[in-house]
Design a protein around this motif. Structure first.
Motif, PDB file in Angstrom:
ATOM      1  N   PRO A   1       0.889  -1.166  -0.049  1.00 25.26           N
ATOM      2  CA  PRO A   1      -0.008  -0.083   0.047  1.00 25.26           C
ATOM      3  C   PRO A   1       0.610   1.091   0.130  1.00 25.26           C
ATOM      4  O   PRO A   1       1.850   1.291   0.870  1.00 25.26           O
ATOM      5  CB  PRO A   1      -0.925  -0.139   1.330  1.00 25.26           C
ATOM      6  N   TYR A   2       0.532   2.172  -0.799  1.00 25.33           N
ATOM      7  CA  TYR A   2       1.438   3.644  -0.785  1.00 25.33           C
ATOM      8  C   TYR A   2       1.430   3.942   0.529  1.00 25.33           C
ATOM      9  O   TYR A   2       2.661   4.405   0.869  1.00 25.33           O
ATOM     10  CB  TYR A   2       0.347   4.566  -1.799  1.00 25.33           C
ATOM     11  N   TRP A   3       0.483   4.202   1.302  1.00 25.36           N
ATOM     12  CA  TRP A   3       0.535   4.683   2.736  1.00 25.36           C
ATOM     13  C   TRP A   3       1.699   3.915   3.532  1.00 25.36           C
ATOM     14  O   TRP A   3       2.181   4.538   4.352  1.00 25.36           O
ATOM     15  CB  TRP A   3      -1.020   4.567   3.356  1.00 25.36           C
ATOM     16  N   LEU A   4       1.508   2.769   3.300  1.00 24.82           N
ATOM     17  CA  LEU A   4       2.396   1.688   4.308  1.00 24.82           C
ATOM     18  C   LEU A   4       3.966   2.124   3.833  1.00 24.82           C
ATOM     19  O   LEU A   4       4.798   2.207   4.689  1.00 24.82           O
ATOM     20  CB  LEU A   4       2.325   0.365   3.992  1.00 24.82           C
ATOM     21  N   TYR A   5       4.225   2.270   2.676  1.00 28.00           N
ATOM     22  CA  TYR A   5       5.701   2.584   1.998  1.00 28.00           C
ATOM     23  C   TYR A   5       6.008   3.902   2.776  1.00 28.00           C
ATOM     24  O   TYR A   5       7.321   3.956   2.989  1.00 28.00           O
ATOM     25  CB  TYR A   5       5.519   2.737   0.579  1.00 28.00           C
ATOM     26  N   LEU A   6       5.123   4.824   2.765  1.00 28.02           N
ATOM     27  CA  LEU A   6       5.594   5.946   3.558  1.00 28.02           C
ATOM     28  C   LEU A   6       5.830   6.024   4.846  1.00 28.02           C
ATOM     29  O   LEU A   6       6.704   6.791   5.415  1.00 28.02           O
ATOM     30  CB  LEU A   6       4.596   7.167   3.336  1.00 28.02           C
ATOM     31  N   LEU A   7       5.575   4.882   5.593  1.00 29.28           N
ATOM     32  CA  LEU A   7       5.847   4.651   6.954  1.00 29.28           C
ATOM     33  C   LEU A   7       7.227   3.846   7.239  1.00 29.28           C
ATOM     34  O   LEU A   7       7.737   3.738   8.264  1.00 29.28           O
ATOM     35  CB  LEU A   7       4.575   3.963   7.540  1.00 29.28           C
ATOM     36  N   LEU A   8       7.647   3.230   6.012  1.00 29.78           N
ATOM     37  CA  LEU A   8       8.875   2.227   6.394  1.00 29.78           C
ATOM     38  C   LEU A   8       9.992   3.377   6.224  1.00 29.78           C
ATOM     39  O   LEU A   8      10.047   4.380   5.845  1.00 29.78           O
ATOM     40  CB  LEU A   8       8.846   1.476   5.021  1.00 29.78           C
ATOM     41  N   CYS A   9      10.972   2.997   7.225  1.00 32.51           N
ATOM     42  CA  CYS A   9      12.170   3.711   7.403  1.00 32.51           C
ATOM     43  C   CYS A   9      13.340   2.913   7.844  1.00 32.51           C
ATOM     44  O   CYS A   9      13.032   1.406   8.079  1.00 32.51           O
ATOM     45  CB  CYS A   9      11.949   4.559   8.508  1.00 32.51           C
TER      46      CYS A   9
END
Length: 211
Positions: free
Chosen positions: A203-211
């Motif tokens: 999911p796009y939103w999940l990718y933005l949370l990966l760090c």
């Protein structure tokens, strides 16, 4: 003729309007800004990248690129330079997709750096794009020499071509995994799914949370 200090400002405005959607030919930039290619590639772009304002990326595995994609590093700056008013973007899907692309690029730069640090490499990350016969891979970075392709399908009709491009890239460069970013910023709207042949949908939103 523009003064020198105005050219980087105009370069940022150009990037804001384009939103990373299409690459610019270096020759086009040379004619537009009335400077030589070396000044753009070796002076303006590195200086703006060092300030975390704008990053130019070229095609993966191309030692003599003729084009460059321009990404501003902040969606607020994109809106300020291109739209002026954030409210104007709310009902404009094309601009929303542009901002999603810019946000995904900025996060990819940060994510690639975090992955490099995890394996003991603190060098500045290098993100590229790649064009295949089937479509385009938006972002490619390397971890210890292994390429990681990422394709963006933000509520897009390009989903199938993005997945096809990822599979083509994986086959050509023997990449162990590729990621397609689907859906939008709403949590839970798309599942994590293995699509086969080493391609994983995130999911796009999940990718933005990966760090």
């Amino acid at each position: 003729m523009d003064s020198d200090y105005r050219r980087p400002e105009r370069l940022c405005a150009l990037a804001a309007r384009n939103g990373g959607a299409e690459p610019f030919r270096y020759q086009e930039l040379v004619e537009l800004f009335d400077v030589d290619r070396r000044t753009i590639a070796d002076s303006y772009l590195p200086a703006l990248a060092e300030l975390y304002l704008l990053t130019g990326i070229t095609e993966y595995d191309n030692s003599r690129p003729r084009s460059v994609r321009l990404y501003l590093r902040d969606t607020g700056l994109v809106t300020a330079l291109a739209d002026g008013d954030a409210a104007a973007v709310r009902n404009d899907f094309d601009r929303e997709a542009d901002l999603a692309r810019v946000a995904a690029f900025d996060h990819t730069m940060r994510f690639a750096y975090g992955m490099q640090v995890a394996v003991g490499d603190a060098a500045s990350p290098s993100v590229k794009y790649w064009r295949g016969r089937e479509g385009e891979v938006d972002f490619v970075f390397e971890i210890e020499g292994t390429p990681v392709p990422v394709g963006l399908a933000y509520q897009s009709g390009q989903y199938d071509s993005t997945v096809a491009a990822l599979r083509e890239f994986k086959q050509e460069y023997d990449a162990p995994v590729g990621f397609v970013l689907a859906g939008n910023t709403v949590g839970g709207s798309q599942p994590i799914e293995h699509l086969g042949e080493g391609v994983v949908q995130l999911p796009y939103w999940l990718y933005l949370l990966l760090c």
